[in-house]
Design a protein around this motif. Structure first.
Motif, PDB file in Angstrom:
ATOM      1  N   ALA B 206       5.603  -6.783   1.738  1.00  0.00           N
ATOM      2  CA  ALA B 206       6.534  -6.567   0.642  1.00  0.00           C
ATOM      3  C   ALA B 206       5.856  -6.795  -0.701  1.00  0.00           C
ATOM      4  O   ALA B 206       6.140  -6.093  -1.671  1.00  0.00           O
ATOM      5  CB  ALA B 206       7.736  -7.486   0.790  1.00  0.00           C
ATOM      6  N   THR B 207       4.931  -7.748  -0.776  1.00  0.00           N
ATOM      7  CA  THR B 207       4.229  -7.929  -2.052  1.00  0.00           C
ATOM      8  C   THR B 207       3.314  -6.744  -2.319  1.00  0.00           C
ATOM      9  O   THR B 207       3.083  -6.374  -3.460  1.00  0.00           O
ATOM     10  CB  THR B 207       3.356  -9.195  -2.062  1.00  0.00           C
ATOM     11  OG1 THR B 207       2.343  -9.052  -1.074  1.00  0.00           O
ATOM     12  CG2 THR B 207       4.157 -10.443  -1.806  1.00  0.00           C
ATOM     13  N   LEU B 208       2.810  -6.119  -1.256  1.00  0.00           N
ATOM     14  CA  LEU B 208       1.907  -4.983  -1.458  1.00  0.00           C
ATOM     15  C   LEU B 208       2.671  -3.711  -1.764  1.00  0.00           C
ATOM     16  O   LEU B 208       2.256  -2.907  -2.591  1.00  0.00           O
ATOM     17  CB  LEU B 208       1.049  -4.747  -0.207  1.00  0.00           C
ATOM     18  CG  LEU B 208       0.015  -5.813   0.147  1.00  0.00           C
ATOM     19  CD1 LEU B 208      -0.704  -5.427   1.430  1.00  0.00           C
ATOM     20  CD2 LEU B 208      -0.994  -5.985  -0.967  1.00  0.00           C
ATOM     21  N   GLY B 209       3.786  -3.497  -1.098  1.00  0.00           N
ATOM     22  CA  GLY B 209       4.420  -2.180  -1.210  1.00  0.00           C
ATOM     23  C   GLY B 209       5.911  -2.193  -1.477  1.00  0.00           C
ATOM     24  O   GLY B 209       6.573  -1.172  -1.313  1.00  0.00           O
ATOM     25  N   GLY B 210       6.461  -3.312  -1.890  1.00  0.00           N
ATOM     26  CA  GLY B 210       7.900  -3.328  -2.148  1.00  0.00           C
ATOM     27  C   GLY B 210       8.683  -3.593  -0.869  1.00  0.00           C
ATOM     28  O   GLY B 210       8.162  -3.461   0.232  1.00  0.00           O
ATOM     29  N   LEU B 211       9.944  -3.970  -1.062  1.00  0.00           N
ATOM     30  CA  LEU B 211      10.758  -4.403   0.057  1.00  0.00           C
ATOM     31  C   LEU B 211      11.736  -3.303   0.456  1.00  0.00           C
ATOM     32  O   LEU B 211      12.549  -2.868  -0.350  1.00  0.00           O
ATOM     33  CB  LEU B 211      11.530  -5.662  -0.362  1.00  0.00           C
ATOM     34  CG  LEU B 211      12.458  -6.284   0.660  1.00  0.00           C
ATOM     35  CD1 LEU B 211      11.694  -6.687   1.892  1.00  0.00           C
ATOM     36  CD2 LEU B 211      13.156  -7.488   0.056  1.00  0.00           C
ATOM     37  N   SER B 212      11.632  -2.838   1.685  1.00  0.00           N
ATOM     38  CA  SER B 212      12.613  -1.871   2.167  1.00  0.00           C
ATOM     39  C   SER B 212      12.649  -1.921   3.675  1.00  0.00           C
ATOM     40  O   SER B 212      11.829  -2.586   4.305  1.00  0.00           O
ATOM     41  CB  SER B 212      12.269  -0.462   1.689  1.00  0.00           C
ATOM     42  OG  SER B 212      11.130  -0.008   2.358  1.00  0.00           O
ATOM     43  N   LEU B 213      13.599  -1.192   4.259  1.00  0.00           N
ATOM     44  CA  LEU B 213      13.750  -1.207   5.711  1.00  0.00           C
ATOM     45  C   LEU B 213      12.533  -0.619   6.421  1.00  0.00           C
ATOM     46  O   LEU B 213      12.305  -0.893   7.582  1.00  0.00           O
ATOM     47  CB  LEU B 213      14.998  -0.411   6.110  1.00  0.00           C
ATOM     48  CG  LEU B 213      16.325  -0.942   5.592  1.00  0.00           C
ATOM     49  CD1 LEU B 213      17.440   0.028   5.905  1.00  0.00           C
ATOM     50  CD2 LEU B 213      16.637  -2.286   6.215  1.00  0.00           C
ATOM     51  N   THR B 214      11.741   0.187   5.686  1.00  0.00           N
ATOM     52  CA  THR B 214      10.602   0.846   6.340  1.00  0.00           C
ATOM     53  C   THR B 214       9.539  -0.152   6.774  1.00  0.00           C
ATOM     54  O   THR B 214       8.651   0.209   7.536  1.00  0.00           O
ATOM     55  CB  THR B 214       9.939   1.880   5.422  1.00  0.00           C
ATOM     56  OG1 THR B 214       9.779   1.297   4.141  1.00  0.00           O
ATOM     57  CG2 THR B 214      10.742   3.141   5.338  1.00  0.00           C
ATOM     58  N   ILE B 215       9.611  -1.389   6.279  1.00  0.00           N
ATOM     59  CA  ILE B 215       8.629  -2.382   6.732  1.00  0.00           C
ATOM     60  C   ILE B 215       8.653  -2.487   8.249  1.00  0.00           C
ATOM     61  O   ILE B 215       7.632  -2.727   8.886  1.00  0.00           O
ATOM     62  CB  ILE B 215       8.911  -3.751   6.077  1.00  0.00           C
ATOM     63  CG1 ILE B 215       8.522  -3.681   4.601  1.00  0.00           C
ATOM     64  CG2 ILE B 215       8.140  -4.862   6.763  1.00  0.00           C
ATOM     65  CD1 ILE B 215       8.703  -4.965   3.867  1.00  0.00           C
ATOM     66  N   SER B 216       9.825  -2.255   8.848  1.00  0.00           N
ATOM     67  CA  SER B 216       9.915  -2.411  10.296  1.00  0.00           C
ATOM     68  C   SER B 216       9.039  -1.405  11.043  1.00  0.00           C
ATOM     69  O   SER B 216       8.746  -1.592  12.211  1.00  0.00           O
ATOM     70  CB  SER B 216      11.364  -2.302  10.754  1.00  0.00           C
ATOM     71  OG  SER B 216      11.877  -1.048  10.417  1.00  0.00           O
ATOM     72  N   ASP B 217       8.630  -0.327  10.370  1.00  0.00           N
ATOM     73  CA  ASP B 217       7.767   0.654  11.040  1.00  0.00           C
ATOM     74  C   ASP B 217       6.407   0.082  11.398  1.00  0.00           C
ATOM     75  O   ASP B 217       5.697   0.629  12.237  1.00  0.00           O
ATOM     76  CB  ASP B 217       7.560   1.889  10.152  1.00  0.00           C
ATOM     77  CG  ASP B 217       8.862   2.621   9.921  1.00  0.00           C
ATOM     78  OD1 ASP B 217       9.818   2.361  10.674  1.00  0.00           O
ATOM     79  OD2 ASP B 217       8.929   3.436   8.986  1.00  0.00           O
ATOM     80  N   ILE B 218       6.047  -1.012  10.753  1.00  0.00           N
ATOM     81  CA  ILE B 218       4.733  -1.605  11.008  1.00  0.00           C
ATOM     82  C   ILE B 218       4.561  -1.936  12.481  1.00  0.00           C
ATOM     83  O   ILE B 218       3.460  -1.903  13.010  1.00  0.00           O
ATOM     84  CB  ILE B 218       4.536  -2.868  10.139  1.00  0.00           C
ATOM     85  CG1 ILE B 218       3.138  -3.446  10.278  1.00  0.00           C
ATOM     86  CG2 ILE B 218       5.527  -3.947  10.492  1.00  0.00           C
ATOM     87  CD1 ILE B 218       2.140  -2.788   9.427  1.00  0.00           C
ATOM     88  N   GLY B 219       5.676  -2.222  13.155  1.00  0.00           N
ATOM     89  CA  GLY B 219       5.595  -2.555  14.576  1.00  0.00           C
ATOM     90  C   GLY B 219       4.970  -1.432  15.376  1.00  0.00           C
ATOM     91  O   GLY B 219       4.125  -1.652  16.243  1.00  0.00           O
ATOM     92  N   LEU B 220       5.366  -0.192  15.072  1.00  0.00           N
ATOM     93  CA  LEU B 220       4.806   0.939  15.807  1.00  0.00           C
ATOM     94  C   LEU B 220       3.381   1.227  15.364  1.00  0.00           C
ATOM     95  O   LEU B 220       2.560   1.662  16.163  1.00  0.00           O
ATOM     96  CB  LEU B 220       5.689   2.177  15.619  1.00  0.00           C
ATOM     97  CG  LEU B 220       7.019   2.103  16.362  1.00  0.00           C
ATOM     98  CD1 LEU B 220       7.882   3.298  16.039  1.00  0.00           C
ATOM     99  CD2 LEU B 220       6.775   2.036  17.857  1.00  0.00           C
ATOM    100  N   VAL B 221       3.094   0.977  14.078  1.00  0.00           N
ATOM    101  CA  VAL B 221       1.732   1.193  13.600  1.00  0.00           C
ATOM    102  C   VAL B 221       0.781   0.248  14.314  1.00  0.00           C
ATOM    103  O   VAL B 221      -0.378   0.579  14.571  1.00  0.00           O
ATOM    104  CB  VAL B 221       1.664   0.957  12.072  1.00  0.00           C
ATOM    105  CG1 VAL B 221       0.246   1.092  11.576  1.00  0.00           C
ATOM    106  CG2 VAL B 221       2.566   1.943  11.349  1.00  0.00           C
ATOM    107  N   ALA B 222       1.286  -0.940  14.651  1.00  0.00           N
ATOM    108  CA  ALA B 222       0.413  -1.946  15.247  1.00  0.00           C
ATOM    109  C   ALA B 222       0.071  -1.659  16.699  1.00  0.00           C
ATOM    110  O   ALA B 222      -0.850  -2.259  17.242  1.00  0.00           O
ATOM    111  CB  ALA B 222       1.053  -3.320  15.124  1.00  0.00           C
TER     112      ALA B 222
END
Lengths: 342, 304, 388
Positions: B206-222
């Motif tokens: 969130a500090t790098l790219g702002g806070l939104s629901l899309t942060i949850s996509d990181i799970g699939l990226v990982a």
């Protein structure tokens, strides 16, 4: 399949076709949405529920069918383009399934996750074929010289669902279908019984891919647009939710699950319209979907079918169960699978 | 110069991938569950940090409090849901974590709304200009925090008594039971730690790219990260995280422009799109076919 | 049997919740939640204007309006379902839809149903008064907005332009149309590079470095506000000033100066409606409405929504007037008449939101001006200019 179950299914199909044809466009839309989703869920249940191959690429596979049928349809193939889409999907499904000959359980599931992302990426990139992110505008299916309307689609889709169910029910009762079940329970046992595991898997992927493609083709024609955003991982999750809610390893369950997952959001939304905030309705819709999946898995992992069976059993009607298409052989209770540590 | 700049951006995002992947591997090792909800933990951690920061708590306290809350949520998920699914099939377990992901997303949507929110600055703004290479303090801080925490966690896992019990549980559940380790507690601890790590990762994102629901996509990226590193290797997840971060940055900054120049010349394809997101998955498939246990994983039983 | 029971139960749930038909129904759907929810003031604004009419004038010519606002979630199947619900079940007279994709998928259907349809999309693909006489949009197309920016660059003696766009229809479509039209060459400009990024990208440092290497005079971004936030932030990081960047209507958001501070100063965007809070008659109405109701979104998109509300109300009002002050009994005729009246709007005064416009081209106002962020506030540069 008994004669009785055939007749019940036929009556239901005719009933829903009539509802779709007579109750206005909105209901027609709901009926064919459920029918199309059901065909997809049937196909997925063959793979996951019967053959035990977990896949997350269902959304993209449906997409392949949609693009295949859309391209063929635009080239003037008419209704035959549904077949083209189905065959395309079957071939791609085979390709996705090939690693299953070497990988098992979890690792294979992750490889299908990769397939989902790569295929969806290709939809966006292969501009000349798929028209990229803009989506492929599909010419309508012509019926009696006019573009088919929602009511006609409802009848067509319910009809195709009935046919798909019929075909799959027959196949499940042949040796091919029995081989799927043994492979699901244990590949080792299957081999010991003389089942050609690789062949059974390939057959399952082809079969499942074919119907996924049919589902995709119908989506393309009914929505008139095939765009990559419609075939993302979310569709795979929805489809998996359908077979889990309905019942793994039950064809009838797939259809019930598809109806449940497709209609539940609409029902919640209608009730939620009494709420003051539009944000909240959508949040509740999503939340209910999540909770539904979790609760089903916790409380009734074998889905609505098992739930219904239990209720009927309590009423003493167990012997005359009218959910004929269950996989009555095989234990049904699926053991903790090889991929998980206990 | 471009290369260096890309490498820095890649390492910074890679460090967050590593943090998330670490959590997934931790849970998998201990309880055999592949947790698709890890991205949801990251998102939830970010939103809770935001909530704490809005209460004018100091940044350190706020993030620590968020991590603590996440730990409780993680342990609660395990106790309330996953524990009841010990005998379920893989597909059911995967789906239950997906259900959690959907549920947590909806929860954040209901509480914080659909719009992107500006995350309060916890690190000083601005950047260091290092011979034409720009390094923002955000990157430095994210990298430093993620790396320190990951390494600290690895040390904890390797050298403390709890760490020893954790490893024992992960290695052989029955043997762990036999020597008197409270296995189910260990599993809860793993979930708590994993959720807390993800929460911190989310706050950093969130500090790098702002806070939104899309942060949850990181799970699939990982996911490619953990498979490439090896599903059961913590060190592997860490290293693969960094590698994939850098790989993504280079794909985006160098490979994509080069490919597009060629494609535009010879075909009607203008753009290769988000190639950087697909390359990790392509790598994953390759890895699965050649060496399914990953670079650092132990030879498993998953291959026929 | 169970299938029937469940279907019946659901049917009851749906039927019980479905309200009876009001006299005049207007349907509007948008992304209330979903990827582009930040600009959904467009949907709220339309609903609120029509509600405002209900509250202050008892609807249109004494007929109460039933306004239905639904959430399309930027998902095609959802939007298709909503369309059928509006057209068939709710018997809406006018429908206000959202995405380019849905507008394209539905364009023949709209035709067949004969329902006046206002699309939120500005894509030129849905705008064709001859082929799609029932589809309207409300402002200059994306392409026209790009051309305004390019003209401005040419007038200032610039040469090299980079077009940056998201990897979806909204991003790629208009950029391709402009490139193929040859306008860029005609203006004496040169495309230094085309840069694509993911529509939900959280980091575009690599793209910014790529742009920096090309040393352009203008970077036109075809993106939404969240993407602009990321782009400008990363541009500042690699030393590209915000004044190099220009965006379209969807980049006029208080969030940009708020979240980026000084890094946003000098950023310009094409403005096609008045700002929220401008000294115009329409704003007086909004303030009046806000006294008793909560305004969900206080931004330029809400103003656009308000404008659409005015257009819809005017067309319905005129149609009723034509019918001798009565709501036409036949819905199909009513819809047709509303469409005709919409098309016939001439020198329509929308309370200062745009200069007065004529709707014969199905587009309405094609006036635009360029607004720059100065000291954290969007400030118009110069007067309205025609985008054609």
């Amino acid at each position: 399949m008994t004669k009785r179950s055939f007749l019940v299914a036929l009556a239901l199909a005719i009933g829903f076709a009539v509802v779709g044809f007579e109750s206005g466009r909105f209901w027609a839309y709901l009926v064919y949405s459920v029918a199309i989703a059901s065909i997809g869920a049937l196909s997925l249940n063959i793979l996951i529920g019967y053959c035990g191959q977990i896949t997350f690429a269902q959304g993209a596979l449906i997409g392949v069918g949609a693009y295949g049928a859309g391209i063929a349809g635009n080239a003037g193939w008419g209704a035959a383009s549904l077949l083209v889409g189905a065959v395309c999907s079957a071939l791609v499904s085979l390709l996705i399934g090939l690693p299953a000959l070497r990988l098992r359980g979890l690792y294979f599931a992750i490889s299908t996750l990769a397939a989902q992302f790569i295929l969806n990426y290709l939809f966006k990139i292969l501009q000349p074929l798929t028209n990229g992110v803009s989506g492929l505008v599909v010419k309508p299916l012509m019926l009696f010289g006019r573009p088919a309307n929602d009511e006609q689609y409802a009848v067509i889709c319910v009809g195709l669902l009935f046919l798909s169910w019929l075909v799959l029910t027959r196949i499940i009762q042949t040796n091919v279908g029995r081989a799927f079940l043994v492979v699901r329970e244990s590949e080792l046992v299957a081999r010991g019984m003389g089942v050609d595991v690789a062949r059974a898997k390939i057959q399952a992927f082809l079969l499942s891919g074919f119907f996924a493609g049919l589902c995709g083709g119908l989506i393309a024609f009914t929505s008139r647009l095939a765009n990559p955003e419609a075939f993302e991982i979310g569709l795979s999750v929805d489809q998996t939710a359908m077979i889990i809610v309905g019942g793994l390893g039950s064809l009838g369950g797939s259809i019930i699950g598809a109806g449940f997952v497709t209609l539940l959001p609409e029902a919640i939304e209608r009730l939620g319209e009494l709420l003051p905030s539009a944000d909240l309705i959508s949040a509740f819709r999503e939340m209910a979907f999540g909770i539904l999946i979790i609760l089903f898995l916790l409380l009734e992992p074998r889905g609505i079918v098992a739930l219904a069976r239990r209720i009927f059993a309590r009423r003493g009607a167990a012997a005359r169960t009218n959910l004929p298409d269950r996989a009555s052989y095989g234990s049904g209770a699926i053991s903790a699978q090889n991929g998980r540590k206990a | 110069m471009l290369g260096l700049q890309l490498a820095i951006a890649g390492v910074a995002t890679g460090s967050v991938y590593a943090l998330i992947a670490l959590g997934i591997v931790l849970i998998y090792k201990c309880s055999g569950v592949v947790n698709f909800a890890q991205g949801a933990y990251a998102m939830l951690g970010a939103y809770i940090s935001y909530f704490m920061l809005r209460l004018h708590l100091p940044a350190v306290v706020a993030v620590l409090a968020a991590m603590a809350i996440m730990a409780v949520i993680g342990a609660a998920t395990e106790r309330l849901i996953l524990r009841r699914m010990l005998k379920a099939q893989i597909v059911s377990v995967m789906m239950v974590t997906l259900g959690l992901l959907i549920f947590f997303r909806a929860l954040c949507l209901a509480v914080w709304g659909p719009d992107q929110i500006a995350f309060p600055q916890i690190f000083p703004a601005g950047s260091i200009d290092f011979a034409g290479v720009y390094i923002t303090y955000n990157y430095v801080a994210a990298f430093a925090l993620a790396t320190t925490l990951s390494v600290a966690f690895l040390c904890f896992y390797q050298f403390t008594a709890i760490g020893l019990m954790q490893r024992c549980t992960a290695d052989n559940t029955r043997a762990a039971l036999a020597i008197g380790i409270h296995v189910s507690n260990q599993i809860s601890i793993a979930w708590a730690a994993s959720a807390a790590l993800a929460g911190l990762g989310g706050a950093l994102l969130a500090t790098l790219g702002g806070l939104s629901l899309t942060i949850s996509d990181i799970g699939l990226v990982a996911f490619p990260v953990i498979v490439v590193g090896g599903l059961d290797s913590l060190v592997g997840a860490l290293i693969a995280g960094f590698l994939l971060g850098v790989l993504e940055a280079f794909t985006e900054g160098m490979l994509t422009p080069a490919l597009e120049t060629v494609l535009r010349k010879f075909t009607s394809i203008d753009s290769v799109g988000a190639l950087q997101q697909v390359i990790p998955y392509a790598l994953l498939v390759l890895m699965l076919l050649l060496r399914p246990q990953g670079i650092f994983g132990r030879r498993g039983v998953e291959r026929v | 049997m169970k299938k029937l029971t469940i279907a019946a139960a659901l049917a009851c749930a749906i039927a019980a919740a479905a309200p009876a038909r009001a006299e005049i129904t207007v349907c509007t759907w948008g992304t209330i939640t979903g990827p582009d929810a930040l600009v959904n003031g467009m949907t709220y604004g339309t609903r609120d204007y029509l509600e405002y009419l209900n509250q202050t004038q008892g609807g249109i010519a004494g007929n109460k309006l039933k306004v239905l606002m639904l959430d399309g979630r930027y998902k095609l199947d959802e939007e298709l379902k909503i369309y059928r619900r509006c057209a068939d079940q709710e018997q809406a007279v006018v429908i206000n839809g959202w995405s380019t994709g849905a507008s394209k998928a539905l364009r023949d259907q709209i035709q067949e149903d004969g329902i006046p349809f206002i699309s939120e999309s500005f894509a030129s693909e849905v705008l064709d008064p001859q082929k799609y006489p029932y589809t309207f949009i409300a402002g200059p197309t994306y392409e026209q907005q790009i051309i305004i920016a390019l003209r401005d660059l040419a007038a200032r003696g610039g040469k090299k332009v980079v077009l940056m766009y998201s990897d979806n229809e909204y991003g790629r479509g208009p950029v391709n149309v402009v490139r193929q039209s040859g306008v860029i060459e005609k203006l004496g400009l040169e495309v230094a590079d085309l840069v694509e990024y993911r529509y939900d990208a959280q980091d575009v440092t690599a793209q910014m470095l790529r742009i920096k290497g090309k040393n352009p005079d203008l970077v036109y971004v075809q993106g939404s506000t969240p993407q602009l936030l990321v782009a400008l932030r990363d541009a500042a990081k690699v030393g590209l000033p915000a004044k190099l960047f220009m965006g379209n209507l969807y980049n006029i958001s208080p969030a940009i100066p708020e979240q980026l501070g000084a890094a946003a100063d000098g950023f310009r965007a094409v403005q096609t409606y008045a700002f929220y809070g401008d000294d115009i008659p329409a704003m007086k109405e909004i303030e009046d409405y806000a006294k008793k109701n909560e305004v969900e979104k206080k931004d330029i998109y809400f103003i656009k929504g308000w404008l659409k509300g005015k257009v819809i109300a005017a067309a319905i009002g005129n149609a009723i007037k034509k019918n001798g002050g009565q709501v036409p009994a036949d819905l199909k005729a009513f819809r047709k008449s509303v469409r005709d009246e919409m098309e016939a709007l001439k020198d329509f005064d929308d309370g200062g939101i745009t200069p007065p416009f004529t709707y014969a081209d199905h587009q309405g106002s094609v006036q635009a001006r360029i607004a720059e962020i100065k000291n954290g506030k969007y400030t118009p540069l110069g007067a309205w200019i025609n985008a054609r």
